[in-house]
Design a protein around this motif. Structure first.
Motif, short mmCIF file in Angstrom:
data_model
loop_
_atom_site.label_atom_id
_atom_site.label_comp_id
_atom_site.label_asym_id
_atom_site.label_seq_id
_atom_site.Cartn_x
_atom_site.Cartn_y
_atom_site.Cartn_z
N MET A 1 0.85 -1.19 0.00
CA MET A 1 0.00 0.00 0.00
C MET A 1 0.88 1.24 0.00
N MET A 2 0.41 2.30 -0.63
CA MET A 2 1.16 3.54 -0.72
C MET A 2 1.21 4.21 0.65
N SER A 3 2.11 5.19 0.79
CA SER A 3 2.31 5.82 2.09
C SER A 3 1.04 6.46 2.63
N ASN A 4 0.28 7.14 1.77
CA ASN A 4 -0.94 7.79 2.25
C ASN A 4 -1.98 6.77 2.70
N GLU A 5 -2.02 5.61 1.99
CA GLU A 5 -2.93 4.54 2.39
C GLU A 5 -2.50 3.94 3.73
N LEU A 6 -1.20 3.77 3.90
CA LEU A 6 -0.68 3.24 5.16
C LEU A 6 -1.02 4.17 6.31
N ILE A 7 -0.80 5.46 6.13
CA ILE A 7 -1.09 6.43 7.18
C ILE A 7 -2.57 6.41 7.54
N LYS A 8 -3.42 6.35 6.54
CA LYS A 8 -4.86 6.30 6.78
C LYS A 8 -5.25 5.06 7.57
N LEU A 9 -4.69 3.92 7.21
CA LEU A 9 -5.00 2.66 7.89
C LEU A 9 -4.49 2.69 9.33
N LEU A 10 -3.32 3.22 9.53
CA LEU A 10 -2.76 3.32 10.89
C LEU A 10 -3.62 4.22 11.76
N LYS A 11 -4.13 5.29 11.19
CA LYS A 11 -5.03 6.17 11.94
C LYS A 11 -6.29 5.43 12.35
N GLN A 12 -6.86 4.69 11.41
CA GLN A 12 -8.10 3.95 11.69
C GLN A 12 -7.91 2.94 12.83
N LYS A 13 -6.76 2.35 12.89
CA LYS A 13 -6.48 1.32 13.89
C LYS A 13 -5.82 1.88 15.15
N ASN A 14 -5.74 3.20 15.25
CA ASN A 14 -5.15 3.87 16.41
C ASN A 14 -3.71 3.43 16.65
N LEU A 15 -2.97 3.29 15.57
CA LEU A 15 -1.57 2.88 15.65
C LEU A 15 -0.62 4.01 15.28
N LEU A 16 -1.18 5.19 15.01
CA LEU A 16 -0.37 6.33 14.57
C LEU A 16 -0.46 7.48 15.56
N LYS A 17 0.68 8.09 15.82
CA LYS A 17 0.72 9.30 16.64
C LYS A 17 1.27 10.43 15.79
N GLU A 18 0.45 11.46 15.58
CA GLU A 18 0.87 12.62 14.80
C GLU A 18 1.45 13.68 15.74
N ILE A 19 2.60 14.20 15.38
CA ILE A 19 3.24 15.25 16.17
C ILE A 19 3.37 16.48 15.29
N ASP A 20 2.60 17.52 15.63
CA ASP A 20 2.50 18.70 14.77
C ASP A 20 3.49 19.80 15.13
N GLU A 21 4.13 19.70 16.28
CA GLU A 21 5.07 20.74 16.70
C GLU A 21 6.26 20.77 15.74
N LYS A 22 6.80 21.97 15.53
CA LYS A 22 7.99 22.09 14.70
C LYS A 22 9.18 21.46 15.43
N LEU A 23 9.74 20.43 14.80
CA LEU A 23 10.82 19.69 15.44
C LEU A 23 12.00 19.56 14.48
N ASP A 24 13.19 19.59 15.06
CA ASP A 24 14.42 19.63 14.28
C ASP A 24 14.78 18.24 13.76
N VAL A 25 15.16 18.20 12.47
CA VAL A 25 15.64 16.95 11.89
C VAL A 25 16.99 16.56 12.49
N ASN A 26 17.66 17.52 13.09
CA ASN A 26 18.93 17.26 13.76
C ASN A 26 18.66 16.88 15.22
N LEU A 27 18.73 15.61 15.51
CA LEU A 27 18.64 15.02 16.84
C LEU A 27 17.23 14.97 17.42
#
Length: 603
Positions: A1-27
């Motif tokens: 399944m494509m990434s967007n499909e995977l994300i949607k499925l994970l959301k449905q099954k409560n297996l995904l945690k979204e973090i919206d805060e601006k966070l650094d790719v460094n560490l």
């Protein structure tokens, strides 16, 4: 399944945690993923606002991490149990003569499934919605710097597609990829890897080698890139077999490499066999840094991607991490293939705190004297299993291999130093413990026999410590394990001012109280933490040098240095940056106790 499909499925099954805060790719982002992977009920993480604070970049591409865990494996593997897939492979390897008409029909269905393994070429895919051939900049992607001592940013979930010089063989592998600048990255394919074999074909011919790197798409592509298939066998065959439909692939824009049409990013280019550059350091899956060495360079000729791509990444270091579950899938699915090479191998496990290649537990059906030794040599001669350093063998009556507490007791009840095999062979390029690179000790222990008799006189830890400290004042702590067995394990921690063998020579007079003694350094160890002690000791042993077999058995699990006559550079532990972890705790972006920080040796 494509990434967007995977994300949607994970959301449905409560297996995904979204973090919206601006966070650094460094560490910051990798440290959050690292801590999350230690949890019993971890989530897949989607970082929706990655930034590079140092460079002042805000990315509009989310980062997806910790895709593989105990709750997602079945989803990724086509809603199949891992053992179910292994059984399907076993049926193909060991076909039975049909007895009835329905048996024939069933057999035909199984053979018909084989048609799915061959990738299907299509003209265009979503991975080429956007094509960049001018003003190429690898930093357009939110590539992570995971550890403080890393040599830079690394792509950690790249699917690396290559082919032989004659085009007859193809390979899909996963290698870390260091970003040097906007258009160049390092190809860390080690000497034993298939891509490296192809590389030397191009080098001998004096030709440039085409390479395409995919990121994202179906998560099964990522796992397939790690699968230990024979050289020249396309790992996408395995994808098609598991998915029961062929992978659909498209030709890269600027070379002749085919990649899956639904991946999120493709980095295309070529490497000149004469162009090598220092790669590393990098905090790797061993839990140690791997050192700087020259590796080939990919010169990027194009980047293509979906219209709304997702960037996949992983974090490696001290266990347990995401590779635990990727390794579990490989272990279960490839058991039938391994059994064709090692007859009477019933089952095996590679505990994650043994860093997979450092420790393997094998259950066998011994038929004759020395059978376990025969299987040990067979394993050490099979593909990636040849990198295994330590193998312990039990028979079919032993507890389940994942029942580590009872299995260890079973092993110690049957341990006899006469049944220790010490050999030498190839080791992983990432191994730091051997006195020379790429070659080191192999240890096999046969515990398939009867219960042994060994009249050890157990005294309590405090009294034993006092007695040892009279013999050597550098000893600072000890802990005895499995004192109910004939072969208790005594872990001795000492201030390393001399080689462990000198301490061993002093305390071996206490043989009436000891059977197996394991030595560890004063620093970065806790004698009361067996999970991390196993990680440390199996990492640090070269059995040709570090196993002492006399009246008692000594095991030197210390870090080596000039004190030991060790001339190679010994790398540091992979540790999180304390200030980053504490800041993330303060901002309530991670939840981890002081006890957990100490247990998992976070910093």
């Amino acid at each position: 399944m494509m990434s967007n499909e995977l994300i949607k499925l994970l959301k449905q099954k409560n297996l995904l945690k979204e973090i919206d805060e601006k966070l650094d790719v460094n560490l910051e982002i990798p440290h959050i993923a690292y801590v999350e992977a230690k949890k019993e009920n971890q989530k897949v993480l989607l970082f929706t606002n990655p930034v590079d604070k140092e460079r002042g970049i805000e990315y509009n591409i989310p980062v997806l991490m910790n895709i593989f865990n105990k709750d997602t494996l079945k989803l990724i593997f086509n809603n199949k149990e891992l053992d179910e897939i292994a059984k399907e492979i076993e049926i193909l390897l060991k076909p039975k003569k049909p007895k009835t008409f329905m048996d024939k029909i069933d057999g035909f269905k199984k053979l018909w499934k084989i048609k799915n393994v061959f990738p299907k070429e299509v003209k265009r895919g979503a991975c080429q919605d956007v094509i960049i051939k001018e003003n190429i900049d690898l930093e357009m992607m939110p590539i992570l710097k995971t550890w403080e001592q890393d040599g830079g940013k690394f792509i950690t979930m790249g699917q690396v597609y290559t082919k032989s010089l004659d085009g007859e063989k193809v390979n899909l592998g996963m290698y870390r990829l260091q970003i040097y600048d906007k258009t160049r990255l390092g190809l860390h394919w080690q000497i034993h890897k298939d891509s490296n074999h192809f590389f030397h074909e191009y080098k001998k011919a004096g030709k440039k080698m085409p390479v395409s790197i995919a990121i994202g798409g179906d998560a099964l592509y990522t796992w397939a890139a790690t699968a230990p298939l024979p050289i020249g066998m396309n790992e996408l065959f395995l994808y098609g077999f598991i998915k029961e439909r062929p992978a659909e692939v498209v030709k890269s824009i600027t070379n002749d490499i085919f990649i899956p049409k639904d991946v999120d990013f493709v980095i295309e280019g070529y490497c000149d066999p004469e162009d090598m550059e220092i790669e590393g350091m990098f905090g790797d899956h061993t839990g140690y840094y791997t050192l700087k060495e020259p590796y080939p360079v990919l010169n990027v000729t194009a980047i293509t991607h979906k219209k709304n791509p997702v960037f996949y990444a992983t974090v490696v270091g001290k266990p347990p991490l995401e590779d635990k579950y990727m390794g579990l899938a490989t272990e279960r699915i490839f058991l039938p293939l391994l059994q064709t090479q090692a007859h009477d191998l019933v089952d095996y496990r590679m505990p994650e705190n043994g860093v997979f290649h450092n420790l393997i537990l094998c259950k066998i059906a011994p038929q004759y004297k020395g059978h376990s030794l025969q299987i040990a040599h067979a394993l050490w001669g099979v593909g990636q299993m040849s990198f295994v350093k330590h193998a312990i063998f039990v028979d079919e009556k032993a507890p389940e291999l994942e029942d580590y507490v009872n299995l260890t007791e079973w092993i110690l009840n049957r341990f006899d130093k006469k049944n220790i095999l010490i050999s030498k062979g190839v080791i992983d390029a990432l191994d730091h413990s051997s006195s020379e690179s790429l070659v080191g000790g192999k240890l096999g222990v046969d515990c398939t026999g009867e219960v042994v008799q060994n009249n050890i006189k157990i005294i309590d830890d405090n009294k034993l410590l006092e007695t040892m400290q009279i013999l050597d004042s550098d000893i600072i702590a000890l802990k005895q394990y499995y004192t109910n067995t004939p072969n208790p394990i005594c872990v001795v921690q000492y201030n390393k001012t001399k080689p462990a063998y000198e301490v061993f020579n002093k305390i071996k007079v206490l043989k009436e109280h000891l059977s197996i003694v394991v030595f560890v350094d004063e620093k970065q160890n806790d004698v009361n933490n067996p999970y991390m002690l196993i990680w440390r000791v199996t990492n640090n042993i070269d059995s040709n040098r570090d196993i002492f077999i006399e009246d008692i058995v000594g095991i030197d699990g210390t870090n080596k240095s000039k004190i030991d006559g060790f001339s190679r550079e010994w790398p540091d532990d992979v540790n999180c940056t304390k200030e980053v972890i504490e800041d993330l705790r303060k901002r309530k972006l991670i939840e981890i106790s002081d006890e957990e920080i100490k247990y998992f040796q976070i910093y």
